[in-house]
Motif scaffolding. Structure first.
Motif, PDB file in Angstrom:
ATOM      1  N   GLN A   1      -1.143  10.241   8.964  1.00 12.81           N
ATOM      2  CA  GLN A   1      -0.311  11.286   8.375  1.00 12.81           C
ATOM      3  C   GLN A   1       0.823  10.683   7.526  1.00 12.81           C
ATOM      4  OE1 GLN A   1       1.737  13.644  11.226  1.00 12.81           O
ATOM      5  NE2 GLN A   1       2.085  15.353   9.798  1.00 12.81           N
ATOM      6  N   PHE A   2       1.465   9.665   8.063  1.00 15.30           N
ATOM      7  CA  PHE A   2       2.504   8.943   7.309  1.00 15.30           C
ATOM      8  C   PHE A   2       1.923   8.380   6.024  1.00 15.30           C
ATOM      9  CE2 PHE A   2       6.002   7.641  10.490  1.00 15.30           C
ATOM     10  CZ  PHE A   2       6.892   8.479   9.858  1.00 15.30           C
ATOM     11  N   TYR A   3       0.768   7.745   6.194  1.00  6.31           N
ATOM     12  CA  TYR A   3       0.124   7.089   5.042  1.00  6.31           C
ATOM     13  C   TYR A   3      -0.125   8.097   3.926  1.00  6.31           C
ATOM     14  CZ  TYR A   3      -3.426   4.944   2.147  1.00  6.31           C
ATOM     15  OH  TYR A   3      -4.130   4.486   1.078  1.00  6.31           O
ATOM     16  N   THR A   4      -0.674   9.267   4.287  1.00  7.73           N
ATOM     17  CA  THR A   4      -0.983  10.281   3.286  1.00  7.73           C
ATOM     18  C   THR A   4       0.280  10.738   2.566  1.00  7.73           C
ATOM     19  OG1 THR A   4      -2.732  10.996   4.746  1.00  7.73           O
ATOM     20  CG2 THR A   4      -2.172  12.464   2.932  1.00  7.73           C
ATOM     21  N   GLN A   5       1.334  10.984   3.348  1.00  4.02           N
ATOM     22  CA  GLN A   5       2.562  11.486   2.721  1.00  4.02           C
ATOM     23  C   GLN A   5       3.206  10.443   1.817  1.00  4.02           C
ATOM     24  OE1 GLN A   5       4.954  12.962   5.917  1.00  4.02           O
ATOM     25  NE2 GLN A   5       3.711  14.831   6.134  1.00  4.02           N
ATOM     26  N   MET A   6       3.182   9.204   2.271  1.00  4.39           N
ATOM     27  CA  MET A   6       3.782   8.156   1.442  1.00  4.39           C
ATOM     28  C   MET A   6       2.971   7.947   0.174  1.00  4.39           C
ATOM     29  SD  MET A   6       5.018   5.653   4.478  1.00  4.39           S
ATOM     30  CE  MET A   6       4.921   4.151   3.549  1.00  4.39           C
ATOM     31  N   SER A   7       1.629   8.008   0.303  1.00  2.23           N
ATOM     32  CA  SER A   7       0.790   7.839  -0.890  1.00  2.23           C
ATOM     33  C   SER A   7       1.030   8.960  -1.885  1.00  2.23           C
ATOM     34  CB  SER A   7      -0.690   7.820  -0.513  1.00  2.23           C
ATOM     35  OG  SER A   7      -0.952   6.690   0.250  1.00  2.23           O
ATOM     36  N   ALA A   8       1.205  10.165  -1.362  1.00  2.00           N
ATOM     37  CA  ALA A   8       1.442  11.290  -2.262  1.00  2.00           C
ATOM     38  C   ALA A   8       2.753  11.096  -3.022  1.00  2.00           C
ATOM     39  CB  ALA A   8       1.466  12.596  -1.483  1.00  2.00           C
ATOM     40  N   ALA A   9       3.786  10.656  -2.308  1.00  2.00           N
ATOM     41  CA  ALA A   9       5.071  10.420  -2.971  1.00  2.00           C
ATOM     42  C   ALA A   9       4.921   9.344  -4.039  1.00  2.00           C
ATOM     43  CB  ALA A   9       6.123  10.009  -1.947  1.00  2.00           C
ATOM     44  N   VAL A  10       4.171   8.287  -3.705  1.00  3.95           N
ATOM     45  CA  VAL A  10       3.971   7.213  -4.671  1.00  3.95           C
ATOM     46  C   VAL A  10       3.193   7.719  -5.875  1.00  3.95           C
ATOM     47  CG1 VAL A  10       2.742   5.053  -5.084  1.00  3.95           C
ATOM     48  CG2 VAL A  10       4.154   5.314  -3.060  1.00  3.95           C
ATOM     49  N   ASN A  11       2.206   8.572  -5.624  1.00  2.00           N
ATOM     50  CA  ASN A  11       1.429   9.103  -6.750  1.00  2.00           C
ATOM     51  C   ASN A  11       2.318   9.844  -7.733  1.00  2.00           C
ATOM     52  OD1 ASN A  11      -0.988   8.071  -6.019  1.00  2.00           O
ATOM     53  ND2 ASN A  11      -2.017  10.043  -5.696  1.00  2.00           N
ATOM     54  N   VAL A  12       3.217  10.665  -7.230  1.00  2.00           N
ATOM     55  CA  VAL A  12       4.120  11.390  -8.120  1.00  2.00           C
ATOM     56  C   VAL A  12       4.990  10.413  -8.889  1.00  2.00           C
ATOM     57  CG1 VAL A  12       6.059  12.978  -8.220  1.00  2.00           C
ATOM     58  CG2 VAL A  12       4.151  13.434  -6.666  1.00  2.00           C
ATOM     59  N   SER A  13       5.571   9.466  -8.133  1.00  2.00           N
ATOM     60  CA  SER A  13       6.474   8.508  -8.742  1.00  2.00           C
ATOM     61  C   SER A  13       5.740   7.683  -9.800  1.00  2.00           C
ATOM     62  CB  SER A  13       7.037   7.597  -7.657  1.00  2.00           C
ATOM     63  OG  SER A  13       8.039   6.796  -8.165  1.00  2.00           O
ATOM     64  N   TYR A  14       4.556   7.260  -9.456  1.00  2.00           N
ATOM     65  CA  TYR A  14       3.779   6.450 -10.396  1.00  2.00           C
ATOM     66  C   TYR A  14       3.410   7.258 -11.643  1.00  2.00           C
ATOM     67  CZ  TYR A  14       0.120   3.538 -12.322  1.00  2.00           C
ATOM     68  OH  TYR A  14      -0.637   2.790 -13.165  1.00  2.00           O
ATOM     69  N   GLY A  15       3.027   8.523 -11.413  1.00  2.00           N
ATOM     70  CA  GLY A  15       2.682   9.382 -12.551  1.00  2.00           C
ATOM     71  C   GLY A  15       3.844   9.508 -13.512  1.00  2.00           C
ATOM     72  N   LEU A  16       5.045   9.743 -12.975  1.00  2.00           N
ATOM     73  CA  LEU A  16       6.224   9.872 -13.840  1.00  2.00           C
ATOM     74  C   LEU A  16       6.511   8.563 -14.561  1.00  2.00           C
ATOM     75  CD1 LEU A  16       8.652  11.909 -11.601  1.00  2.00           C
ATOM     76  CD2 LEU A  16       7.619  12.629 -13.746  1.00  2.00           C
ATOM     77  N   TYR A  17       6.400   7.486 -13.804  1.00  2.00           N
ATOM     78  CA  TYR A  17       6.703   6.169 -14.365  1.00  2.00           C
ATOM     79  C   TYR A  17       5.727   5.824 -15.480  1.00  2.00           C
ATOM     80  CZ  TYR A  17       6.700   1.087 -14.635  1.00  2.00           C
ATOM     81  OH  TYR A  17       6.708  -0.202 -15.087  1.00  2.00           O
ATOM     82  N   ARG A  18       4.459   6.136 -15.220  1.00  2.00           N
ATOM     83  CA  ARG A  18       3.398   5.720 -16.132  1.00  2.00           C
ATOM     84  C   ARG A  18       3.325   6.639 -17.353  1.00  2.00           C
ATOM     85  NH1 ARG A  18       0.104   4.287 -18.877  1.00  2.00           N
ATOM     86  NH2 ARG A  18      -1.978   3.410 -18.610  1.00  2.00           N
ATOM     87  N   TYR A  19       3.426   7.962 -17.125  1.00  2.00           N
ATOM     88  CA  TYR A  19       3.171   8.898 -18.219  1.00  2.00           C
ATOM     89  C   TYR A  19       4.434   9.514 -18.795  1.00  2.00           C
ATOM     90  CZ  TYR A  19      -1.532   8.253 -16.618  1.00  2.00           C
ATOM     91  OH  TYR A  19      -2.709   7.673 -16.262  1.00  2.00           O
TER      92      TYR A  19
END
Ligand code: NAG
Ligand code: NAG
Ligand code: NAG
Ligand code: NAG
Ligand code: NAG
Length: 252
Positions: A154-172
């Motif tokens: 559960q932790f892993y999923t939530q942290m990955s989701a946060a990273v996905n958002v952050s990465y998306g903003l950073y990248r795009y």
């Protein structure tokens, strides 16, 4: 009638020539003008939804700030909860986490939102999900780790989701901001006016020739129609004349 058709033909080719040259030429001139005067208010500014540079930069800062804050939150959880060893009494912070420490995220920005280099031992936004997989544990029915590991699924999923958002903003983010202040359009127009506008001029000759053929065809069919109509009227007249003659003979 024939003369009118011919006049119409002449006017249409002259008019078409003007139209084709004006449209192609205007588009090319407008693009050139707009590309070369980033600050002046040109004809294209009225139809392109560009924001000014300052607003675009502000948007970029905000996307960076959100990236920065998200990474900070995730790192806070890693440092203060995941990588700590708590006594069982301190649930929910304790979930039997054990084993090697989970690497923290590399924040791509400093707190003033300037670019930052990753320190050693940090994991990048790009591959954190892969690396963190190795630190997940199996959970028991009570939701705590029953095997070695520091992240519950559960932790892993939530942290990955946060990273996905952050990465998306950073990248795009920068790309989207480019769209917003029309840098992207500017580049496209530069390419078009360098590479295609000269060609468009040549191409416009072909469009023009095509249009001339069409209008010639229209003129010809008009002429034939006029001739045909005349011929028909003539024939009807002759027939009627013949009929009258015949009647005269019969009557006489
Ligand atoms: C927008 O402003 C930034 C600095 O504020 C500058 O680096 C950039 O070149 C400007 N972009 C355009 C298209 O004027
Ligand atoms: C980032 O956002 C937070 C809260 O929204 C704000 O307090 C902070 O000043 C911002 N940082 C920068 C550098 O703009
Ligand atoms: C995950 O662990 C396996 C074996 O423990 C290792 O081979 C692999 O390289 C690790 N992956 C990452 C991304 O660290
Ligand atoms: C806690 O994790 C360890 C392995 O690190 C395991 O041996 C132990 O059984 C776990 N405790 C509970 C209550 O699941
Ligand atoms: C994050 O994005 C990657 C691909 O970009 C995807 O495979 C992964 O499932 C996403 N994770 C979450 C939690 O959304």
């Amino acid at each position: 009638m024939l003369f009118l058709a011919f006049l119409g033909f002449l006017f249409s080719i002259l008019g078409l020539q003007c139209l084709v040259y004006t449209v192609v030429g205007d588009a090319c001139v407008a693009m050139d003008e707009w590309v070369q005067n980033p600050t002046a208010h040109t004809a294209l500014d009225d139809i392109l939804p560009c924001v000014d540079n300052a607003t675009a930069q502000e948007t970029l800062l905000r996307t960076k700030n959100v990236s920065y804050q998200l990474v900070n939150v995730v790192n806070g959880v890693i440092n203060n909860v995941v990588n700590q060893n708590f006594p069982p009494s301190s649930a929910p912070l304790y979930y039997n986490q054990s084993g090697p420490r989970v690497p923290v995220l590399c924040n791509p920005f400093h707190s003033d939102l300037t670019d930052r280099q990753c320190a050693s031992g940090e994991v990048s936004l790009y591959d954190s999900s892969e690396v963190w997989k190795n630190y997940t544990c199996q959970v028991s029915s009570s939701g705590i780790c029953s095997k070695r590991g520091r992240l519950t699924p559960q932790f892993y999923t939530q942290m990955s989701a946060a990273v996905n958002v952050s990465y998306g903003l950073y990248r795009y983010g920068p790309f989207l901001v480019n769209l917003q202040d029309c840098t992207f359009v500017r580049d496209t127009f530069t390419d078009i006016s360098h590479d295609y506008c000269p060609g468009l001029w040549r191409y416009s000759q072909w469009i023009y020739i095509g249009l001339v053929i069409v209008s010639a065809a229209v003129m010809l069919s008009l002429i034939f129609w006029v001739i045909y109509a005349r011929e028909r009227r003539h024939r009807v007249y002759t027939k009627r004349y013949d009929a009258r003659l015949e009647g005269l003979y019969k009557g006489g």
